[in-house]
Design a protein around this motif. Sequence first.
Motif, PDB file in Angstrom:
ATOM      1  N   VAL A   1       0.868  -1.184   0.000  1.00  0.00           N
ATOM      2  CA  VAL A   1       0.000   0.000   0.000  1.00  0.00           C
ATOM      3  C   VAL A   1       0.899   1.226   0.000  1.00  0.00           C
ATOM      4  O   VAL A   1       1.802   1.336   0.846  1.00  0.00           O
ATOM      5  CB  VAL A   1      -0.925   0.034   1.229  1.00  0.00           C
ATOM      6  CG1 VAL A   1      -1.800   1.287   1.201  1.00  0.00           C
ATOM      7  CG2 VAL A   1      -1.795  -1.221   1.274  1.00  0.00           C
ATOM      8  N   THR A   2       0.672   2.110  -0.962  1.00  0.00           N
ATOM      9  CA  THR A   2       1.408   3.378  -1.018  1.00  0.00           C
ATOM     10  C   THR A   2       0.558   4.453  -0.367  1.00  0.00           C
ATOM     11  O   THR A   2      -0.608   4.659  -0.745  1.00  0.00           O
ATOM     12  CB  THR A   2       1.716   3.767  -2.471  1.00  0.00           C
ATOM     13  OG1 THR A   2       2.463   2.704  -3.091  1.00  0.00           O
ATOM     14  CG2 THR A   2       2.516   5.059  -2.521  1.00  0.00           C
ATOM     15  N   LEU A   3       1.113   5.143   0.640  1.00  0.00           N
ATOM     16  CA  LEU A   3       0.383   6.143   1.406  1.00  0.00           C
ATOM     17  C   LEU A   3       0.944   7.527   1.156  1.00  0.00           C
ATOM     18  O   LEU A   3       2.166   7.719   1.122  1.00  0.00           O
ATOM     19  CB  LEU A   3       0.481   5.838   2.908  1.00  0.00           C
ATOM     20  CG  LEU A   3      -0.061   4.482   3.381  1.00  0.00           C
ATOM     21  CD1 LEU A   3       0.232   4.304   4.867  1.00  0.00           C
ATOM     22  CD2 LEU A   3      -1.555   4.356   3.112  1.00  0.00           C
TER      23      LEU A   3
ATOM     24  N   GLY B   1       4.675   6.659   1.665  1.00  0.00           N
ATOM     25  CA  GLY B   1       5.276   5.975   0.532  1.00  0.00           C
ATOM     26  C   GLY B   1       4.818   4.529   0.438  1.00  0.00           C
ATOM     27  O   GLY B   1       3.855   4.103   1.083  1.00  0.00           O
ATOM     28  N   ARG B   2       5.563   3.772  -0.357  1.00  0.00           N
ATOM     29  CA  ARG B   2       5.242   2.352  -0.588  1.00  0.00           C
ATOM     30  C   ARG B   2       5.852   1.547   0.549  1.00  0.00           C
ATOM     31  O   ARG B   2       6.921   0.947   0.438  1.00  0.00           O
ATOM     32  CB  ARG B   2       5.826   1.923  -1.939  1.00  0.00           C
ATOM     33  CG  ARG B   2       5.366   0.595  -2.475  1.00  0.00           C
ATOM     34  CD  ARG B   2       5.772   0.503  -3.952  1.00  0.00           C
ATOM     35  NE  ARG B   2       5.378  -0.745  -4.550  1.00  0.00           N
ATOM     36  CZ  ARG B   2       6.153  -1.830  -4.605  1.00  0.00           C
ATOM     37  NH1 ARG B   2       7.372  -1.778  -4.096  1.00  0.00           N
ATOM     38  NH2 ARG B   2       5.712  -2.931  -5.195  1.00  0.00           N
ATOM     39  N   SER B   3       5.105   1.528   1.700  1.00  0.00           N
ATOM     40  CA  SER B   3       5.778   1.120   2.930  1.00  0.00           C
ATOM     41  C   SER B   3       5.111  -0.031   3.670  1.00  0.00           C
ATOM     42  O   SER B   3       5.765  -0.716   4.454  1.00  0.00           O
ATOM     43  CB  SER B   3       5.844   2.319   3.893  1.00  0.00           C
ATOM     44  OG  SER B   3       4.534   2.830   4.112  1.00  0.00           O
ATOM     45  N   VAL B   4       3.795  -0.257   3.479  1.00  0.00           N
ATOM     46  CA  VAL B   4       3.126  -1.269   4.302  1.00  0.00           C
ATOM     47  C   VAL B   4       2.294  -2.191   3.423  1.00  0.00           C
ATOM     48  O   VAL B   4       1.995  -1.891   2.264  1.00  0.00           O
ATOM     49  CB  VAL B   4       2.207  -0.616   5.346  1.00  0.00           C
ATOM     50  CG1 VAL B   4       2.993   0.192   6.352  1.00  0.00           C
ATOM     51  CG2 VAL B   4       1.143   0.268   4.684  1.00  0.00           C
ATOM     52  N   THR B   5       1.921  -3.330   4.017  1.00  0.00           N
ATOM     53  CA  THR B   5       1.037  -4.294   3.350  1.00  0.00           C
ATOM     54  C   THR B   5      -0.285  -4.348   4.118  1.00  0.00           C
ATOM     55  O   THR B   5      -0.423  -3.802   5.227  1.00  0.00           O
ATOM     56  CB  THR B   5       1.664  -5.684   3.334  1.00  0.00           C
ATOM     57  OG1 THR B   5       1.833  -6.145   4.688  1.00  0.00           O
ATOM     58  CG2 THR B   5       3.017  -5.669   2.625  1.00  0.00           C
ATOM     59  N   TRP B   6      -1.254  -5.027   3.511  1.00  0.00           N
ATOM     60  CA  TRP B   6      -2.543  -5.213   4.181  1.00  0.00           C
ATOM     61  C   TRP B   6      -2.363  -5.970   5.498  1.00  0.00           C
ATOM     62  O   TRP B   6      -3.042  -5.699   6.491  1.00  0.00           O
ATOM     63  CB  TRP B   6      -3.495  -5.960   3.247  1.00  0.00           C
ATOM     64  CG  TRP B   6      -4.733  -6.494   3.940  1.00  0.00           C
ATOM     65  CD1 TRP B   6      -5.059  -7.783   4.166  1.00  0.00           C
ATOM     66  CD2 TRP B   6      -5.805  -5.713   4.487  1.00  0.00           C
ATOM     67  NE1 TRP B   6      -6.252  -7.892   4.814  1.00  0.00           N
ATOM     68  CE2 TRP B   6      -6.747  -6.611   5.029  1.00  0.00           C
ATOM     69  CE3 TRP B   6      -6.062  -4.362   4.581  1.00  0.00           C
ATOM     70  CZ2 TRP B   6      -7.912  -6.205   5.644  1.00  0.00           C
ATOM     71  CZ3 TRP B   6      -7.234  -3.936   5.196  1.00  0.00           C
ATOM     72  CH2 TRP B   6      -8.157  -4.855   5.719  1.00  0.00           C
TER      73      TRP B   6
END
Length: 568
Positions: free
Chosen positions: A132-134, A147-152
């Motif tokens: 997930v990009t935040l 940024g493109r830092s976490v997953t579900w």
Amino acid sequence: MTGRAQHDPIDVDARRSAFDGALVGLALLSSDGNTVVVANPALHALLARPSGSLDGAPSTDLAAGPSSLHSGIRVWRRADGVEIDVRVRRSGDTLVVEAVDPDEAAHSEANRDAMADAGLGEWRWDRASGYVTLSHRAARILGQPPGRSVTWGVLRPFLIEPERVALLVEQAVTSLEPYRFETRLAIEGRGVVVQVSGQALTDENGAFTGMVGVVQDITTRIETRSELQAHDHRLRAATAVARLGIFEWHMLDDHAVWENDRMFEIFGHAPEDGTIGKTDFLNGILHPEDRASVRKAISAALREDRDLHISGRIRRKSDGAWRTIDMAGRFERDAPDRLPRRLIGVVADVTDRRLAEERQTLLIRELHHRVKNTLATVQAIVGSTARTATDIDSFYEAFVGRIKSLAHTHSVLTEATWQTASLTGLLLNELRPYAEVAEAGGEDGRVVLEGAPIDLPSDIAVPIGMAIHELTTNAAKYGALSNRTGRVTVAWDLEPGGPAGTLRLTWRETGGPPVQPPRRQGFGSRLLQRVLITQVQAEVTTDYAPDGFSLTMRAPLPKRNASLNPLA
């Protein structure tokens, strides 16, 4: 052998061909940026200009000012004067220009601050990578790095209802429709409520590839909404206990909104009947005698910008009964110097309270009247008893007996809230101590009572009670109750005439000592003349026949005052 010239003709031709054939707009500016040296056909087409017309033209033909030639989404003008959004990429003196989709134009860098101020953060989820990009705002809301830092899998533990969220997202993937939901998160030990909006993404073949959307922190909004709902519940509970109706009257369209069931009860309306505006209220529902004062109160509240307080009678629709209401409200204005747009208020049905207040006033007046009459009666008892008594003991015995009779009658009236006293009860109270009583024509007792139940109004109960006491006392001392064989028969009925009929009562004694007419007028005779005739306006006939004394009384009954009845 000399080398090839710096600009090979073949290379120049190739570059020119690529320049002219590019699908995006291209332009070469002069070193000072004020002139368009050359522009390709795609740029001419984008700006709706004839081919070659931009070559050598001032750069102001492209945009309003030098800043519009810098990189970013800019506003340029077509040949017809219409402004369009274009994306500019500038590298030195070279411009690359392409049209911008309206959604992309709205999603400009300048809008990011506005989205942040609104508490909106953008996110994007890529199915292939699972990441997930935040945006910075979304990251702050979710307590994660941007940024493109976490997953579900990282975000799921923060959800209070992960199963519900997963189901909603799964449904959105299946339907490929936009979605929106609210959910609660637990972030850094505090509760956060977010609103999530999203849209599934697909590739050119329609296959699901990911999602994009926005997230908004709505914790403050939810808390405010919850507090307003709690306040509304408390208000409704209070008005329900107080039996108050709540309403709003919108002045511009003369439309009323009734907020609770009590309003419908007060006005006797069913929900399908609708509500009542000002015009219907003043001209059809309100009592004609109250309309002027209510209009005056409304005008004064509007003119002086103060609370409205009115009272009046309304005709209830369900049964046509007139009810008295109190109404209080306040006009709401958009600004101090503008006309109000609505009235918010409450209504109370005070009919029963007003009747109770009126009854209390009447009871106080009745009490004053009874006390005055009682004192006059006591004064007469004292004087007459003193004149007929032979010694202090006989005075005491006669006086106490008469006061007890008076007290009993008053006790009966007090228990009935000064309304009525039973004639049978008054007779039983006096006669039962002296002999057995047979009611309704019985032959077993020395005292026979014959007559239908009659309740005597308070106006005549006291004097008639005193008369019964005197007749009983005389019978016990000198008449039928002074031996073991005498009998007393009391018969009565109600005849027509008078405000509420006429009581005809006959007292007859038999079997007692021979009767002789009195030589002088005693207290009993004075009582019959002074109390029965004067206070009750009764016709009294006495007969001192040798075989037994008899008395006949015809007394008109006054009409009962229904206002004194607490159960009315």
